[in-house]
Structures are given as C-alpha cells and as structure tokens.
Design an enzyme around this catalytic site. Structure first.
Site, short mmCIF file in Angstrom:
data_model
loop_
_atom_site.label_atom_id
_atom_site.label_comp_id
_atom_site.label_asym_id
_atom_site.label_seq_id
_atom_site.Cartn_x
_atom_site.Cartn_y
_atom_site.Cartn_z
N GLU A 140 -28.59 50.35 -52.55
CA GLU A 140 -29.77 49.70 -51.96
C GLU A 140 -30.07 48.97 -52.96
OE1 GLU A 140 -32.71 51.83 -49.81
OE2 GLU A 140 -31.05 52.69 -48.58
N LYS A 170 -36.06 52.00 -37.53
CA LYS A 170 -34.07 52.06 -37.73
C LYS A 170 -33.59 51.70 -36.24
CE LYS A 170 -33.50 54.05 -42.43
NZ LYS A 170 -33.09 55.72 -42.80
#
EC number: 4.2.1.11
Length: 432
Positions: free
Chosen positions: A206, A336
């Site tokens: 990330e 999500k």
C-alpha cells in the site's frame, strides 16, 4: 429509452500487485459509457463475498479471472441488456438474483461489482453529473479525513512487524488539499528518518515503508519523530491510527503477537497502554472476526476513548453489522465495495451504520487499480474518513488526486471532515 443498457464488455487486467483482476465497460443507448475496475485484498475476511478465480495453475498461478470475464460477456450482459441504468437498485438486484448464491460465488463478486459500478458511472455520465453528485445528491460536500498508511507490516509487507498498518491522520488541516500536504511532508520526513537510521525505505503493497524494527511501539515512535520533524504537533495537527488485522495473528485460540501467545484480554491491555502513550484515534480489527466476546469487552473498555473499526469483523455485510450493533461490538465499520459485491448493498450497509451511530470509513484494498470510485463514494456518502494507502504508488495517489479535483469543483461549498470526521476526542500528546 436513452439510458437503457445496450452493451457490456469486460477484460482481464492487472492490479497493483501484478495479479489479475477485471474491468467492465457498460454502454448505454445514448452513447454514455462507464468503466470500472475492481480491487483485491491480501488479508481477507472469511465472510467476504466470493472472488471468482479460474484455478488454472498454468495461468497466473491459478489466479486468472477469465471465468468472471465470461460471466459478464454472457449471462450478465444478457440479463441487463435493455434495463435502465438509472435504476441502480434494480440492476443490482437482478445481478444478485442471477447469481443465486449467498456469497456471489456463481458469477463472482468481482464480476458483479465491476458491472454494478460501471453501470452507476454510465448513468452519471448520461445525466451529466460527476459520480459523487449522482450518488450523493446536492448535499455531498464533505471531504474525508485520510488515514494514510505510511508504515506497513503484517500481511502487507515482508518485515517483522505484527501490526499491518501504521497510519497518520491529518486531523488539524483546514482543507483536504492541506491535509494531503501535511501527509506528504510527514511521509518525506519519515523517509529521511529511516535513511538516517540505516533502515529500509522499500515500500509494501500500500505504499508505506516496511522496515524491520525492534517492536510495534518502535514504529509508533518513528511516526511521532517524523511528525515533529515535519513541523507538526502529534495529536493536534496529525493523529495516529492502527490496523492490527488480528485475524492474521490468531492461532489455536490465541493471538501470537511480538513473540508471545496472548489472550483477547491481554491484547486489549496492550492497546490500552498504546492509547496512554500515543495520540491514537482509530484501532481497526484489534481482535479476530469471530471473537465476539473479546470485541464486546474491548468496546466496553476502550470504545469511549478510541474509534474501534470492524473490517474482517463485519466485511461490509449488514447482517454481521447488525450483530455488532446489537451486541455492542465495535463503534465503526470499514466499507469495502468488493466485500459485499454491489453498490446498492454497500450504500445500505453505510445507512445501517449511520442509523446506529457507527462511523464509516471507505477503504481501498491492498491489490488496487487506477479506479477512483471510492473517492467519489466517500464524498457521496459523507463518510468523513477514507483509507487509500500511502503517499506513493500511483494506484493510491489516484484516489487522493480525485479528492483534490472534487474539492476544487465544490469550491467554497467544500467542507473537510478533519477531527470532526473521527469524532471529538481529547487525544493525548506525547507522554513518554
């Protein structure tokens, strides 16, 4: 009907980890189109909707998505052709019914989500609105506080840190643009600190740095130093947040953390010490997804002092969220899109959370693409918080840049959530 779906196409593409994912393109009768790409997670909850993979060991180690692509080109396209793209709820229900399984394993949640999002984008284009305005209406003007993952551990990095994400949150910034600057300057300062100490400046999935450190507390100390070196005040300008991803630590009923087997109570004791020493305002997945008793106890002890976020605990699923609401487990939910699989279900889960007084955080996945839908979704739903990675890697920066564009477009109407987005708290300054 000008907004009728006329055709749908799909392609196998690569995500930010070099793994296959897919994109869908929906075309309407009036010529409007919408393109959507779906992400994929590394640390996934057991109860997430099913991501359909090919299982062919000769292609991408079995991770190809050609079956999902074929499902879009075949049964999904046949089912949706002629349907009104403006009726998102009907489109998504048709997809759910066509799949016919509880976890979308027949067609694949990746195939369903790609079409669901592409349809919304095509509809927004057809009526001449940006996606955030189409989804959120006239009052969509709240820019989220970003939880920026600048140090990676756990399943997101090859290092010895147990905690998966160490994040900075620019709560004291007056605007999203300034918040992004605060974060970028701390990220640059952190890189300098790591170099000075001879530590790795390689990055994880990330975009956060992934050095080997003596302890998880040492990672927090690094962040405090970087914040101060960048000229900011810990707890005032910039706070901290953690994603423990405790599912990854659980073995035989105990949490294996920093070389010791710990009970849920011992983990909560550890978190309590961290809260006393650092300006931490958000703690995600501090316990495992089925440790409901542990979550209840943790929420009772810590919930008035810190945001306790359920990710694997809830997997954006309204039934699991309702259980958390009823049992007093957690006080916030990570959202999500690919955990549940359609836009309509995602928004319904957000609405349930808001009604119960839970905070909502819109989130990326570790395997991302250049798709920026979550930036628009965060503004559309007035979530107040977004997780979309560090201050490097273009698939992360794409979301930040989209939020900058939205803020500029909103002009004086734009409001930055800042500290209010995470709730008023007396965050401790450094007390070590």
């Amino acid at each position: 009907m000008e907004t009728a779906i006329e055709w749908i196409t799909a392609h196998e593409i690569l995500d930010s980890r070099g793994q296959p994912t897919l994109e869908a393109l929906v075309g309407l009768a009036n010529g409007a189109t919408g393109l959507a790409q779906v992400p994929s997670g590394a640390s996934t909850g057991t109860f997430e909707a099913h991501e359909l993979r090919d299982g062919d060991p000769k292609r991408y180690g079995g991770k190809g998505v050609l079956r999902a692509v074929e499902n879009i080109l075949g049964p999904i396209q046949s089912e949706l052709r002629g349907e009104d793209a403006l009726n998102q709820a009907r489109i998504d229900q048709l997809l759910i019914d066509l799949d016919g399984t509880p976890n979308k394993s027949q067609l694949g949640a990746n195939a369903i989500l790609a079409v669901s999002l592409a349809t919304a984008k095509a509809a927004a284009s057809a009526v001449g609105l940006p996606l955030y305005r189409y989804l959120g209406g006239p009052f969509a003007n709240l820019l989220p506080a970003p939880l920026m993952n600048v140090l990676n551990g756990g399943a997101h990095a090859d290092n010895n840190l147990d905690i998966q994400e160490f994040m900075i949150v620019p709560i004291g910034a007056p605007s999203f643009r300034e918040a992004l600057r605060y974060g970028a300057e701390v990220f640059a300062a952190l890189k300098q600190v790591l170099r000075q100490r001879g530590l790795s400046t390689g990055v994880g999935d990330e975009g956060g740095f992934a050095p080997n450190l003596d302890s998880n507390a040492a990672a927090l100390d690094l962040l405090m130093t970087a914040i101060e070196q960048a000229g900011y005040r810990p707890g005032e300008d910039i706070a901290l947040a953690l994603d423990v991803a405790a599912n990854e630590l659980l073995q035989d009923g105990q949490y294996h953390f920093e070389g010791k087997a710990r009970s849920a109570e011992q983990m909560v004791n550890y978190y309590e010490q961290l809260l006393a020493n650092y300006p931490i305002l958000s703690l995600e997945d501090g316990l495992a997804e089925e440790d409901w008793a542990g979550w209840q106890a943790m929420t009772a002890r810590l919930g008035s002092r810190v945001q306790l976020v359920g990710d694997d605990l809830f997997v954006t699923n309204p039934a699991r969220l309702q259980k958390g609401i009823d049992s007093g487990a957690a006080n916030a939910i990570l959202i999500k899109l690919n955990q549940i699989g359609t836009l309509t279900e995602t928004v319904s889960t957000i609405q349930l959370a808001v009604q119960a007084g839970f905070r909502t955080l819109i989130s990326h996945r570790s395997g991302e693409t250049e798709d920026t839908t979550i930036a628009d979704l965060a503004v559309a739903t007035r979530a107040g918080q977004i997780k979309t990675g560090s201050l490097c890697r273009s698939e992360r920066i794409a979301k930040y840049n989209q939020l900058l564009r939205i803020e500029d477009e909103l002009g004086e109407a734009a409001v930055y959530a800042g500290r209010v987005g995470l709730g008023p708290r007396g965050l401790p300054a450094r007390s070590r």
